[in-house]
Write an enzyme that holds these catalytic residues in place. Structure first.
Site, PDB file in Angstrom:
ATOM      1  NE  ARG A  46      94.584  95.129  59.207  1.00 18.94           N
ATOM      2  CZ  ARG A  46      94.421  93.953  59.819  1.00 18.94           C
ATOM      3  NH1 ARG A  46      94.243  93.897  61.115  1.00 18.94           N
ATOM      4  NH2 ARG A  46      94.429  92.834  59.127  1.00 18.94           N
ATOM      5  CE1 TYR A  98      86.589 119.640  59.552  1.00 24.05           C
ATOM      6  CE2 TYR A  98      86.013 117.380  60.057  1.00 24.05           C
ATOM      7  CZ  TYR A  98      86.541 118.310  59.201  1.00 24.05           C
ATOM      8  OH  TYR A  98      87.026 117.913  57.984  1.00 24.05           O
ATOM      9  CG  ASP A 170      88.453 117.989  67.521  1.00 25.15           C
ATOM     10  OD1 ASP A 170      89.631 118.388  67.459  1.00 25.15           O
ATOM     11  OD2 ASP A 170      87.745 117.796  66.515  1.00 25.15           O
ATOM     12  CE  LYS A 195      92.372 119.737  59.299  1.00 25.43           C
ATOM     13  NZ  LYS A 195      91.152 119.606  60.092  1.00 25.43           N
TER      14      LYS A 195
END
Ligand SMILES: *Cc1c(COP(=O)(O)O)cnc(C)c1O
Length: 379
Positions: A46, A98, A170, A195
């Site tokens: 992690r 978004y 972003d 994306k």
């Protein structure tokens, strides 16, 4: 180094134990220690994983930053940034972004006492007048999803500079091929890696890139404490995807340009949203801060009924009806009922997102075939 070269060589080191040119998928949860506390810099996956480390290095390089952090999704990356804040802190954000970001802010973080102010950031004076002494973060997206609005990153950076306010951008729609917000004064770049960076519609992932070492420590602490880390297989897929970002984006831009112009000349199309048109309100800024205009296009039909939009949306064959964007294959989307359904209708309409708006993620197929497909569907 030019972007296309960077995309191929960023973070690539032959594996020291075998010489393997590709970073192996270190599918492990833990690492054996030589003695208590003596390790090779990897303790528990992690916190550290070599495949993720190689990817984070690559992400930093391609965004012209010093540090990269990878997350299990784009929204997990955004979530980590908001977790830098405390109750009462204010965030200025774009009123056209978004839908999942809006949902995270309004439905999750407002409950924790973070205050979000939505302004039209395409006019940077609105950002200036929304700043108070409680403002800790400005969150912008440019070009925006789905209206392709453009915000001047350098102008917003100039407003927050020296005021202890972070600017996060972003950069999902542009990708590092088109735009590098850190070079324009932003503090944090966020991507939905899902994306263009992944590029093949086969992985969900997010990332943050930054230059400041203290900020990196704070965000790394959140990444490991909250645990939204991507698995090594996903990191491998993204390392592979980034290598072709240059050729893919070049093709997305070429096809985007052809299709935007074709749509604009179509007798049944009322309006096309694409930042490469000289009469687009953000054209001058887009030309200044982006290297090209991308393959994301939205349009409205002259017959603006929802039924007609839905008929077109259901009639394409090469353009698949799906959420998401940025993959090699073309997608068609209905923001009002799909990606932006979480925004109340009234809000949507007020921000110019009509019920009949259709969004295209233009892929890298042959443009002629894509046009034929759209032509048959629009009729
Ligand atoms: C998809 C997307 C996100 C969210 O990313 P996920 O990987 O789906 O969590 C954030 N911003 C933009 C602009 C997006 O397109």
């Amino acid at each position: 180094m030019k972007p296309a070269t960077k995309f191929i060589h960023a973070g690539a080191h032959p594996d020291p134990s075998t010489g393997a040119i590709m970073t192996p998928i270190f599918q492990t949860s833990t690492y054996v220690q030589e003695a208590p506390g003596v390790n090779k810099g990897f303790e528990y996956a992690r916190s550290q994983n070599p495949t993720r480390k190689a990817l984070e290095e690559a992400l930093a390089i391609i965004e012209n930053g010093k540090f990269g952090l990878a997350f299990s999704s784009g929204v997990a990356a955004t979530d980590a940034v908001i977790k830098l804040l405390s109750p009462g802190d204010e965030v200025i954000c774009a009123n056209d972004m978004y839908g999942g970001t809006y949902r995270l802010f309004t439905k999750v973080f407002e409950r924790f006492g973070i205050v979000f102010k939505y302004v039209d950031t395409t006019n940077t004076a609105n950002v200036q007048s929304a700043v108070t002494d409680k403002t800790k973060l400005v969150w912008i997206e440019t070009p925006t999803n789905p209206l392709m609005n453009i915000t001047d990153i350098a102008a917003v950076a100039a407003i927050v500079k020296g005021r202890n306010i972070l600017l996060a951008v972003d950069n999902t729609f542009a990708s590092p091929y088109l735009q590098n917000p850190l070079d324009l004064g932003a503090d944090i770049v966020m991507h939905s890696v899902t994306k263009y960076l992944g590029g093949h519609s086969d992985v969900i992932q997010g990332c943050l890139v930054m230059n400041d070492a203290d900020l990196r420590e704070k965000l790394y602490f959140i990444q490991k404490s909250c645990g939204a880390v991507p698995g090594p297989m996903d990191c491998f897929l993204v390392l592979r995807g980034i290598k072709t970002l240059g050729v893919r984006m070049k093709a997305h831009c070429e096809n985007g340009k052809i299709i935007a112009h074709w749509l604009r000349n179509h007798p049944k199309v009322a309006k096309v949203y694409w930042p490469g048109f000289e009469d687009h309100t953000g054209y001058a800024v887009a030309k200044k801060q982006m290297r090209d205009f991308g393959g994301m296009i939205s349009f409205e039909l002259k017959n603006d009924s929802v039924e007609e939009a839905k008929r077109v949306l259901s009639s394409t064959h090469l353009f698949s009806l799906a959420e998401s964007l940025g993959g090699v294959e073309s997608l068609i989307n209905h923001p009002a009922s799909m990606t932006h359904a979480s925004i109340p209708r009234e809000e949507r309409i007020k921000n110019g997102l009509s019920d009949s708006l259709i969004r295209l993620s233009v892929g890298i197929e042959d443009a002629e075939d894509l046009i034929e497909d759209l032509n048959k569907a629009i009729g």
